[in-house]
Enzyme design. Sequence first.
Site, short mmCIF file in Angstrom:
data_model
loop_
_atom_site.label_atom_id
_atom_site.label_comp_id
_atom_site.label_asym_id
_atom_site.label_seq_id
_atom_site.Cartn_x
_atom_site.Cartn_y
_atom_site.Cartn_z
N TRP A 102 0.78 -1.15 -0.09
CA TRP A 102 0.09 -0.10 0.09
C TRP A 102 0.78 1.35 -0.08
O TRP A 102 0.61 2.33 -0.69
CB TRP A 102 -1.08 0.10 1.20
CG TRP A 102 -1.87 -1.32 1.25
CD1 TRP A 102 -2.07 -2.17 2.00
CD2 TRP A 102 -2.85 -1.58 0.10
NE1 TRP A 102 -2.75 -3.35 1.61
CE2 TRP A 102 -3.39 -2.85 0.39
CE3 TRP A 102 -3.29 -0.91 -0.84
CZ2 TRP A 102 -4.34 -3.33 -0.32
CZ3 TRP A 102 -4.29 -1.33 -1.69
CH2 TRP A 102 -4.71 -2.63 -1.35
N ASP A 171 -1.43 6.63 6.32
CA ASP A 171 -2.74 5.96 6.07
C ASP A 171 -2.84 4.99 7.15
O ASP A 171 -2.00 4.10 7.40
CB ASP A 171 -2.09 5.26 4.72
CG ASP A 171 -3.18 4.06 4.20
OD1 ASP A 171 -4.28 4.16 4.81
OD2 ASP A 171 -3.11 3.48 3.36
N LYS A 195 -12.42 -1.53 7.80
CA LYS A 195 -11.70 -2.35 8.68
C LYS A 195 -12.30 -2.37 10.44
O LYS A 195 -12.84 -3.06 10.85
CB LYS A 195 -10.14 -2.14 8.66
CG LYS A 195 -9.51 -1.79 7.44
CD LYS A 195 -9.49 -2.85 6.42
CE LYS A 195 -8.58 -2.63 5.46
NZ LYS A 195 -8.45 -3.64 4.63
#
Length: 359
Positions: A102, A171, A195
């Site tokens: 990511w 992030d 999440k």
Amino acid sequence: MTRALNFNAGPAALPEEVLLQAQKQLLNFNDTGMSVMELSHRSKDYEEVHNGAQAQLRNLLQISNEYEILFIQGGASLQFSMVPMNLLTEGKVGSYVLTGSWSEKALKEAKKVGATSILASTKEENYKSIPQLNLDNLEANAAYLHVTSNNTIYGTQWQSYPDVSVPLIADMSSDILSKSLNINQFGLIYAGAQKNLGPSGVTVVIVKKDLLHTTVDHLPTMLNYQTYSQNNSLYNTPPTFAIYLLKLTLDWVESQGGISAIEQKNNEKAKILYGVIDESNGFYSGHANQNSRSNMNVTFTLPNEESTKEFLTLAKENGFVGLNGHRSVGGCRASIYNAVPVEHVIQLAEFMKKYRQKG
């Protein structure tokens, strides 16, 4: 109905209480005779949901008035572009720490916008750890330093964050709301909701107001943070149902005792699974180095591919869902986000012990 033993990496388990509350109000929210999905986003009833979600998040994470809370669509992947588009001004460099796929993707998008650099990376060791930073190597003209707080694929997590003289951008899609956090360390935090915050469809951005002054007017309207800030994230129709579920999830966190209680449970769940791995005499092997282990995503391998396939097949037959490792690294992964009950983790630990004894 029996609920699945859900260890999916995302979209992930939601608190059962939240789903039941949403079910109860699905056809008639707040005596309107309509679902939240049917309300005008300009109505008072929806406004209470929207502002309530912001207020509850501000309360739980102790976010000061120096920060704006924005609701944006497009997932964290859009933020890979929006961060540099808004903050990487001419003559500046976007600095990135690479800790997994990511962060690599975030860097890739930033390169399309302006100059970038890599402050540190653990790619050569297959991202088994969070790198040690030498902040002396941070460019004098750095616009920001970007980190990915938790790495779902490799199962690593930052245990503490660097104190830097430039805005720290994080992030936090996969570990926001899972542990105590000093928001004041950061210039901007972004997190896809799917999440720990709620369902997919909404991304939370927490940004210091000072940084909003650096945004540039030539950006497309919907890619400019000021558009969301100046219109309370209501310039266009927001993902109203996702924000409603976000609000219910935040209320659930408060009902559990807040962040400190959630963090304690997450520590307990991680300790259970890592204990099984560490006590298996190498039968289970964790991917991440011990000092970088994630409390959200426990990644591990078995002795060989045949064992892995059998383990995953039997796990599925026993009601466990989502234990396959990411396709890029293989193995197994148990995602134990906030809403995964301790009891489910205990059941998985017992299953792992029995499978090892069988082998």
